[in-house]
Motif scaffolding. Sequence first.
Motif, short mmCIF file in Angstrom:
data_model
loop_
_atom_site.label_atom_id
_atom_site.label_comp_id
_atom_site.label_asym_id
_atom_site.label_seq_id
_atom_site.Cartn_x
_atom_site.Cartn_y
_atom_site.Cartn_z
N TYR A 89 0.83 -1.21 0.00
CA TYR A 89 0.00 0.00 0.00
C TYR A 89 0.87 1.26 0.00
N VAL A 100 -2.59 3.37 -0.66
CA VAL A 100 -3.51 2.43 -1.31
C VAL A 100 -2.75 1.60 -2.33
N TYR A 113 -7.45 -1.19 -4.01
CA TYR A 113 -7.56 -1.82 -2.70
C TYR A 113 -7.07 -0.84 -1.64
N THR A 114 -7.71 -0.87 -0.48
CA THR A 114 -7.19 -0.13 0.67
C THR A 114 -6.71 -1.14 1.71
N PRO A 115 -5.80 -0.72 2.58
CA PRO A 115 -5.37 -1.64 3.63
C PRO A 115 -6.46 -1.82 4.70
N ARG A 116 -6.25 -2.79 5.54
CA ARG A 116 -7.18 -3.07 6.63
C ARG A 116 -7.46 -1.81 7.45
N MET A 126 -8.99 0.94 6.46
CA MET A 126 -9.09 2.19 5.70
C MET A 126 -10.35 2.21 4.84
N ASP A 127 -11.22 3.17 5.11
CA ASP A 127 -12.39 3.43 4.28
C ASP A 127 -12.13 4.73 3.54
N ARG A 145 -17.35 -2.36 0.18
CA ARG A 145 -16.86 -2.08 1.53
C ARG A 145 -17.00 -3.37 2.33
N HIS A 202 -13.44 -3.30 7.01
CA HIS A 202 -12.14 -3.96 7.00
C HIS A 202 -11.25 -3.32 5.92
N HIS A 203 -11.77 -3.23 4.69
CA HIS A 203 -11.08 -2.58 3.58
C HIS A 203 -12.09 -2.36 2.46
N GLU A 244 -12.66 -2.29 -1.95
CA GLU A 244 -12.17 -2.64 -3.27
C GLU A 244 -13.06 -1.94 -4.27
#
Length: 111
Positions: free
Chosen positions: A3, A37, A62-65, A67-68, A92, A101-102, A104
């Motif tokens: 990320y 990201v 993708y975002t890491p765990r 991260m919204d 989400r 959680h993350h 996509e």
Amino acid sequence: MLYLQSITILRAGSAADEYGNERPNWANPVRTSVSGVNVQPSGGSIEDTDDKQLTVTGWRLYTPRGMDLDLRETDRVEAEGTVMQVIGKVARWPAPGGGVHHIEADLREVD
């Protein structure tokens, strides 16, 4: 180590058309920078040569765990000098115990 990329979320303003309907206005979008990201190719590329040379490339964000992002299906994403459309709903993924959680998101670059 996954990320390490930065993106810019582009969100259109709105403007009334000649009939008074609100339409997206991409002339001066609101720009929101996000770091940490991952954007990867997804689904390959498709060439359409019927009317003109057109290449459509799929990407996935993708975002890491934990991260919204305030990312909507109507937004665009700029990454690595390329502007891409968000395709469909942003996924989400729920975290155990609540929250996100993350996320996509499918993106599409059109040249």
